[in-house]
Structure formats: structure tokens, C-alpha cells
Design an enzyme around this catalytic site. Structure first.
Site, PDB file in Angstrom:
ATOM      1  N   SER A   1       0.841  -1.196   0.000  1.00  0.00           N
ATOM      2  CA  SER A   1       0.000   0.000   0.000  1.00  0.00           C
ATOM      3  C   SER A   1       0.874   1.243   0.000  1.00  0.00           C
ATOM      4  CB  SER A   1      -0.841  -0.029   1.281  1.00  0.00           C
ATOM      5  OG  SER A   1      -1.454   1.222   1.501  1.00  0.00           O
TER       6      SER A   1
ATOM      7  N   TYR B   1      -1.927  -1.172  10.908  1.00  0.00           N
ATOM      8  CA  TYR B   1      -2.206  -1.716   9.571  1.00  0.00           C
ATOM      9  C   TYR B   1      -1.021  -1.435   8.639  1.00  0.00           C
ATOM     10  CZ  TYR B   1      -3.749  -1.832   4.743  1.00  0.00           C
ATOM     11  OH  TYR B   1      -3.804  -2.064   3.389  1.00  0.00           O
TER      12      TYR B   1
ATOM     13  N   LYS C   1       1.890  -3.984   6.547  1.00  0.00           N
ATOM     14  CA  LYS C   1       2.273  -3.975   5.124  1.00  0.00           C
ATOM     15  C   LYS C   1       3.791  -3.793   4.996  1.00  0.00           C
ATOM     16  CE  LYS C   1      -1.568  -4.871   3.519  1.00  0.00           C
ATOM     17  NZ  LYS C   1      -1.750  -6.159   2.858  1.00  0.00           N
TER      18      LYS C   1
HETATM   19  P1  NAD Z   1     -10.882  -7.039   1.369  1.00  0.00           P
HETATM   20  O1  NAD Z   1     -11.073  -7.007   2.828  1.00  0.00           O
HETATM   21  O2  NAD Z   1     -12.068  -6.840   0.500  1.00  0.00           O
HETATM   22  O3  NAD Z   1     -10.152  -8.387   0.941  1.00  0.00           O
HETATM   23  C1  NAD Z   1      -9.278  -9.091   1.787  1.00  0.00           C
HETATM   24  C2  NAD Z   1      -9.767 -10.536   1.844  1.00  0.00           C
HETATM   25  O4  NAD Z   1      -8.908 -11.300   2.695  1.00  0.00           O
HETATM   26  C3  NAD Z   1     -11.178 -10.666   2.385  1.00  0.00           C
HETATM   27  O5  NAD Z   1     -11.962 -11.378   1.469  1.00  0.00           O
HETATM   28  C4  NAD Z   1     -11.000 -11.434   3.709  1.00  0.00           C
HETATM   29  O6  NAD Z   1     -12.106 -12.262   3.991  1.00  0.00           O
HETATM   30  C5  NAD Z   1      -9.718 -12.203   3.447  1.00  0.00           C
HETATM   31  N1  NAD Z   1      -8.953 -12.561   4.648  1.00  0.00           N
HETATM   32  C6  NAD Z   1      -8.547 -11.753   5.659  1.00  0.00           C
HETATM   33  N2  NAD Z   1      -7.859 -12.457   6.585  1.00  0.00           N
HETATM   34  C7  NAD Z   1      -7.829 -13.756   6.135  1.00  0.00           C
HETATM   35  C8  NAD Z   1      -7.277 -14.953   6.654  1.00  0.00           C
HETATM   36  N3  NAD Z   1      -6.633 -14.988   7.829  1.00  0.00           N
HETATM   37  N4  NAD Z   1      -7.433 -16.094   5.944  1.00  0.00           N
HETATM   38  C9  NAD Z   1      -8.095 -16.090   4.752  1.00  0.00           C
HETATM   39  N5  NAD Z   1      -8.640 -14.980   4.225  1.00  0.00           N
HETATM   40  C10 NAD Z   1      -8.504 -13.822   4.916  1.00  0.00           C
HETATM   41  O7  NAD Z   1      -9.760  -5.963   1.003  1.00  0.00           O
HETATM   42  P2  NAD Z   1      -9.290  -5.400  -0.398  1.00  0.00           P
HETATM   43  O8  NAD Z   1      -9.662  -3.979  -0.452  1.00  0.00           O
HETATM   44  O9  NAD Z   1      -9.717  -6.303  -1.478  1.00  0.00           O
HETATM   45  O10 NAD Z   1      -7.726  -5.468  -0.200  1.00  0.00           O
HETATM   46  C11 NAD Z   1      -6.955  -6.581  -0.618  1.00  0.00           C
HETATM   47  C12 NAD Z   1      -5.529  -6.409  -0.135  1.00  0.00           C
HETATM   48  O11 NAD Z   1      -5.014  -5.177  -0.641  1.00  0.00           O
HETATM   49  C13 NAD Z   1      -5.384  -6.313   1.378  1.00  0.00           C
HETATM   50  O12 NAD Z   1      -4.202  -6.972   1.761  1.00  0.00           O
HETATM   51  C14 NAD Z   1      -5.279  -4.824   1.639  1.00  0.00           C
HETATM   52  O13 NAD Z   1      -4.581  -4.560   2.815  1.00  0.00           O
HETATM   53  C15 NAD Z   1      -4.519  -4.359   0.407  1.00  0.00           C
HETATM   54  N6  NAD Z   1      -4.760  -2.958   0.082  1.00  0.00           N
HETATM   55  C16 NAD Z   1      -6.041  -2.499  -0.081  1.00  0.00           C
HETATM   56  C17 NAD Z   1      -6.275  -1.158  -0.366  1.00  0.00           C
HETATM   57  C18 NAD Z   1      -7.677  -0.632  -0.515  1.00  0.00           C
HETATM   58  O14 NAD Z   1      -7.858   0.570  -0.468  1.00  0.00           O
HETATM   59  N7  NAD Z   1      -8.700  -1.450  -0.718  1.00  0.00           N
HETATM   60  C19 NAD Z   1      -5.197  -0.283  -0.505  1.00  0.00           C
HETATM   61  C20 NAD Z   1      -3.903  -0.777  -0.360  1.00  0.00           C
HETATM   62  C21 NAD Z   1      -3.699  -2.126  -0.071  1.00  0.00           C
HETATM   63  C1  UD1 Z   2      -6.998   5.296   3.451  1.00  0.00           C
HETATM   64  C2  UD1 Z   2      -6.098   4.660   4.469  1.00  0.00           C
HETATM   65  C3  UD1 Z   2      -4.893   4.046   3.801  1.00  0.00           C
HETATM   66  C4  UD1 Z   2      -5.322   3.098   2.680  1.00  0.00           C
HETATM   67  C5  UD1 Z   2      -6.181   3.912   1.710  1.00  0.00           C
HETATM   68  C6  UD1 Z   2      -6.611   3.139   0.517  1.00  0.00           C
HETATM   69  C7  UD1 Z   2      -6.444   6.044   6.457  1.00  0.00           C
HETATM   70  C8  UD1 Z   2      -5.826   7.032   7.400  1.00  0.00           C
HETATM   71  N1  UD1 Z   2      -5.671   5.656   5.438  1.00  0.00           N
HETATM   72  O1  UD1 Z   2      -6.310   6.365   2.848  1.00  0.00           O
HETATM   73  O2  UD1 Z   2      -4.126   3.322   4.719  1.00  0.00           O
HETATM   74  O3  UD1 Z   2      -4.186   2.568   2.017  1.00  0.00           O
HETATM   75  O4  UD1 Z   2      -7.314   4.387   2.436  1.00  0.00           O
HETATM   76  O5  UD1 Z   2      -7.893   2.639   0.654  1.00  0.00           O
HETATM   77  O6  UD1 Z   2      -7.559   5.598   6.638  1.00  0.00           O
HETATM   78  N2  UD1 Z   2     -12.581  11.838   3.083  1.00  0.00           N
HETATM   79  C9  UD1 Z   2     -13.566  12.746   3.411  1.00  0.00           C
HETATM   80  N3  UD1 Z   2     -14.727  12.266   3.971  1.00  0.00           N
HETATM   81  C10 UD1 Z   2     -14.935  10.925   4.207  1.00  0.00           C
HETATM   82  C11 UD1 Z   2     -13.909  10.009   3.852  1.00  0.00           C
HETATM   83  C12 UD1 Z   2     -12.743  10.503   3.307  1.00  0.00           C
HETATM   84  O7  UD1 Z   2     -13.427  13.943   3.208  1.00  0.00           O
HETATM   85  O8  UD1 Z   2     -15.994  10.560   4.724  1.00  0.00           O
HETATM   86  C13 UD1 Z   2     -11.337  12.343   2.454  1.00  0.00           C
HETATM   87  C14 UD1 Z   2     -10.081  12.059   3.274  1.00  0.00           C
HETATM   88  O9  UD1 Z   2      -9.851  13.081   4.200  1.00  0.00           O
HETATM   89  C15 UD1 Z   2      -9.019  11.979   2.155  1.00  0.00           C
HETATM   90  C16 UD1 Z   2      -9.794  11.422   0.967  1.00  0.00           C
HETATM   91  O10 UD1 Z   2     -11.173  11.664   1.241  1.00  0.00           O
HETATM   92  O11 UD1 Z   2      -8.571  13.277   1.817  1.00  0.00           O
HETATM   93  C17 UD1 Z   2      -9.591   9.914   0.772  1.00  0.00           C
HETATM   94  O12 UD1 Z   2      -9.863   9.255   2.006  1.00  0.00           O
HETATM   95  P1  UD1 Z   2      -9.909   7.648   2.113  1.00  0.00           P
HETATM   96  O13 UD1 Z   2     -10.780   7.099   1.052  1.00  0.00           O
HETATM   97  O14 UD1 Z   2     -10.228   7.312   3.515  1.00  0.00           O
HETATM   98  O15 UD1 Z   2      -8.421   7.201   1.727  1.00  0.00           O
HETATM   99  P2  UD1 Z   2      -7.010   7.664   2.389  1.00  0.00           P
HETATM  100  O16 UD1 Z   2      -7.214   8.499   3.574  1.00  0.00           O
HETATM  101  O17 UD1 Z   2      -6.174   8.207   1.290  1.00  0.00           O
END
Ligand code: NAD
Ligand code: UD1
Length: 338
Positions: free
Chosen positions: A124, A148, A152
Site C-alpha cells: 500500500s 495496519y 504492510k
Molecule cells: P478485502 O477485505 O475486501 O479483501 C481481503 C480478503 O482477505 C477478504 O476477502 C478477507 O475475507 C480475506 N482474509 C482476511 N484475513 C484472512 C485470513 N486470515 N485467511 C483467509 N482470508 C482472509 O480488502 P481489499 O480492499 O480487497 O484489499 C486486498 C488487499 O489489498 C489487502 O491486503 C489490503 O490490505 C490491500 N490494500 C487495499 C487497499 C484498498 O484501499 N482497498 C489499498 C492498499 C492495499
Molecule cells: C486510506 C487509508 C490508507 C489506505 C487507503 C486506501 C487512512 C488514514 N488511510 O487512505 O491506509 O491505504 O485508504 O484505501 O484511513 N474523506 C472525506 N470524507 C470521508 C472520507 C474521506 O473527506 O468521509 C477524504 C479524506 O480526508 C481523504 C480522501 O477523502 O482526503 C480519501 O480518504 P480515504 O478514502 O479514507 O483514503 P485515504 O485516507 O487516502
């Protein structure tokens, strides 16, 4: 290729499974469904017109994981499984470390035991220290502000050390910026439990009337309109980046970290206005105070992904807003309503 996808029922995982099936790969999913619904995989198979194999268990259960590796000759692994809510990680840090690091360790051990050498890891942009200059390049300083983020950071380190110790390993650490949007079919999308923390699901649920209004977290940042700027990336572009990373991993050894972003920053109000315009809906909002821990501006330098993977994002914020709304409108209660 035959690909093990951990966490494949989740938001990014389900979109990636669909791209994999459509590209002709074989897919094996392990997910304990802690933050996902089986429906997502049913719909992925419907959309692809092909089957995948699904096993429901905790990835840390190495006996079951070994059985999956015995049953399928895997070529590579995409490792999404993990817990991802920043706020929750501050309240239950030990569970975050145990789950996220436990999954990665169990996976590494079983990959080694079964001679599987290629792994793509979901990292991330949160691993970058605050205070770096934008755009963020992969060599920028690292450091986190919450458990969190540290899971990562440590996950990356575990995989780098494993690759340093075994020259057959190939590790691609993908640092995602802000994934939003949904598959254009409107059949799969992001389905957060409870009140969303992230911007886009908050907007879609407000547009739907499930939430009263969006609170914009601060409009006094040093940005063009005062609201926070982020690098939003369409989840389908992101999913396709994983397929490119699989090809790269197959052809290289060692560990590399690569940003997946668009390189474009958009403010909260840019997103809100784009959403209202393309979908012709109103999203009521108020401006509140800054959210603790937030910073003004984050966006990627996506040059390395272009250079090494031959990948770049193709979809813009209008596509992201349109597809996010189609998913939410068609599935007002997410998968639970199905
Ligand atoms: P998500 O929660 O939708 O998907 C993660 C999946 O992992 C879920 O389906 C959950 O049931 C499964 N899981 C969790 N712990 C487990 C375990 N112990 N055994 C088996 N399955 C397990 O999240 P996502 O948004 O799809 O994210 C996927 C990956 O990408 C995650 O590692 C997350 O940290 C990373 N990531 C997500 C974002 C984002 O904004 N969505 C940003 C940066 C990184
Ligand atoms: C968040 C996570 C980050 C993760 C990323 C991707 C935090 C502190 N960080 O980042 O670890 O990798 O999501 O999913 O949670 N905002 C509003 N109102 C809202 C929600 C958000 O104004 O109700 C604004 C926030 O202040 C920010 C932007 O929208 O400026 C994006 O927010 P968000 O979607 O939560 O993502 P990040 O904060 O970038």
C-alpha cells in the site's frame, strides 16, 4: 498459469479473479470470508463463464493450506488476504499483526515446501513516510503511522528477506494508491461492512440515501481547493496490473516494489463533483474538521510500473464514479441483499 489467490473473495481479489479467468488462467481461491461474501465468487464465475476452485479457511491453517498446494500444481500466488481497516488496526493491533503477518508467514512456508516461487503481494502507499516529496517514487522514505501500515511494511520485509535467502524466489510488492470503482457490469464491487471510512463508498451510500450527508474532512489544506488530494485508481486497472506482475515475476528473480497508481491527484471536491455530474445525482455534504492522521496530498509516480510491467492505468475518474454508482445502485445492500 495456475494461480493461488489468497483473499480472492474480497474487493480487489474478486476483480482480479475475473481478469485472470477471462485471460485463460486457472484460479484457486483461499478466503475465510471474514470480510467478504461467497456471492462475489459466484458472480465472478457467472461473468467469466468459467469455474474457479474455492476453499474457505483461515490462511494460517497450514494443514489445510498444504492440502490445497498438494491438490493443485500452482505456478504462482497473488496474496491479498489480510485485514485492512486503519482505525480498527489501532484498536486491535495484535489481531492485525497476528492475522496479516501470520498469513504471509504461513504462505511463504507452504510455497517453499511445495516449490512455488512466484508471489505478488498487496502492499500500500501507506508504507511511505509522511513528508516525502510528491509524486512518490518507490525509493522514497518508508515509515507508517498505524498498525495496519506496519503490517504492510513488515510483510514487504518478510518477503524481501525470503527472496534474499532463496535465489529462486520472485517477489513483486505492489503498492496500491486509492482503489475505487467497480466492474462495469455492476455485478461485483466494494461492499464494506458497517459505516464506510473511505471516501467513495461513503459517497455512493449517501447518494443512495443510506447515509444523510458526506463530511468533507477539512477544506484548509494547502491544495487547490483546500480538500485532500489522492491518487484514485479504478479497481479494474488495478486488477489488470496484477496479471502484468505475474508475467514479470515469471521472467525475473528477486524482490521489487512497484507503485500502482495513475499519477494524477484529485481532491475530495473533484471526486464529489465528478460523481454528481456523471451520475446526475446530488450528494449532500458539509465541511468538517481535518481527520486525524490525514495529509494534504498523496500521488504516485507510476513510471516504474510502465517500465517494468508495461502497465498503466487507462480509466479516469468519470469511469470510476460511474462504475461505483452502477454497482451501488444495483446492489443497495451490497452482496447481503442478493
Ligand atoms: P478485502 O477485505 O475486501 O479483501 C481481503 C480478503 O482477505 C477478504 O476477502 C478477507 O475475507 C480475506 N482474509 C482476511 N484475513 C484472512 C485470513 N486470515 N485467511 C483467509 N482470508 C482472509 O480488502 P481489499 O480492499 O480487497 O484489499 C486486498 C488487499 O489489498 C489487502 O491486503 C489490503 O490490505 C490491500 N490494500 C487495499 C487497499 C484498498 O484501499 N482497498 C489499498 C492498499 C492495499
Ligand atoms: C486510506 C487509508 C490508507 C489506505 C487507503 C486506501 C487512512 C488514514 N488511510 O487512505 O491506509 O491505504 O485508504 O484505501 O484511513 N474523506 C472525506 N470524507 C470521508 C472520507 C474521506 O473527506 O468521509 C477524504 C479524506 O480526508 C481523504 C480522501 O477523502 O482526503 C480519501 O480518504 P480515504 O478514502 O479514507 O483514503 P485515504 O485516507 O487516502
Amino acid at each position: 498459469m495456475k494461480v493461488l489467490v489468497t483473499g480472492g473473495a474480497g474487493y480487489i481479489g474478486s476483480h482480479t479473479c475475473l481478469e485472470l479467468l477471462q485471460a485463460g488462467h486457472e484460479v484457486v481461491v483461499v478466503d475465510n470470508l471474514r470480510n467478504a461474501d461467497r456471492q462475489a465468487l459466484t458472480r465472478v464465475m457467472e461473468l467469466a463463464g468459467r469455474e474457479l476452485a474455492f476453499y474457505q479457511f483461515d490462511l494460517r491453517d497450514e494443514e489445510q493450506l498444504a492440502r490445497v498446494f498438494y491438490a493443485h500444481r500452482m505456478d504462482s500466488v497473488i496474496h491479498f488476504a489480510g485485514l485492512k481497516a486503519v482505525g480498527e488496526s489501532v484498536s486491535i493491533p495484535l489481531e492485525y499483526y497476528a492475522n496479516n503477518l501470520g498469513c504471509t508467514l504461513a504462505l511463504c512456508r507452504q510455497m517453499a515446501a511445495h516449490g512455488v516461487h512466484d508471489v505478488i503481494f498487496s502492499s500500500s502507499a501507506t508504507v511511505y513516510e509522511q513528508g516525502n516529496r510528491m509524486p512518490l517514487r518507490e525509493e522514497a522514505r518508508l515509515g507508517c503511522t498505524n498498525p495496519y501500515g506496519w503490517t504492510k511494511f513488515m510483510g514487504e520485509q518478510i518477503l524481501r528477506d525470503a527472496a534474499a535467502a532463496d535465489s529462486r524466489l520472485s517477489v513483486v510488492l505492489l503498492r496500491y494508491f486509492n482503489p475505487i470503482g467497480a466492474h462495469p457490469s455492476g455485478r461485483i464491487g466494494e461492499d464494506p461492512a458497517g459505516i464506510p471510512n473511505n471516501l467513495l463508498p461513503y459517497i455512493t451510500q449517501t447518494a443512495l440515501g443510506r447515509l444523510e450527508r458526506l463530511t468533507v474532512h477539512g477544506d484548509d489544506y494547502d491544495t487547490p481547493d483546500g480538500t485532500g488530494v489522492r491518487d484514485y485508481i479504478h479497481v479494474v486497472d488495478l486488477a489488470q496490473g496484477h496479471l502484468k506482475a505475474l508475467d514479470y515475476a515469471a521472467a525475473h528473480r528477486g524482490a521489487v516494489a512497484i507503485n500502482l497508481g495513475t499519477g494524477q491527484g484529485y481532491s475530495v471536491l473533484d471526486i464529489l463533483h465528478a460523481f454528481e455530474k456523471v451520475n446526475r445525482v446530488k450528494v449532500p455534504y458539509v465541511v468538517g474538521p481535518r481527520r486525524p492522521g490525514d495529509i494534504a496530498t498523496v500521488y504516485a509516480d507510476p513510471g516504474l510500473a510502465r517500465e517494468l510491467l508495461g502497465w498503466q492505468a487507462r480509466l479516469g475518474i468519470e469511469d470510476m464514479c460511474r462504475d461505483a454508482w452502477r454497482w451501488q445502485k444495483n446492489n443497495p445492500q451490497g452482496y447481503r441483499g442478493a
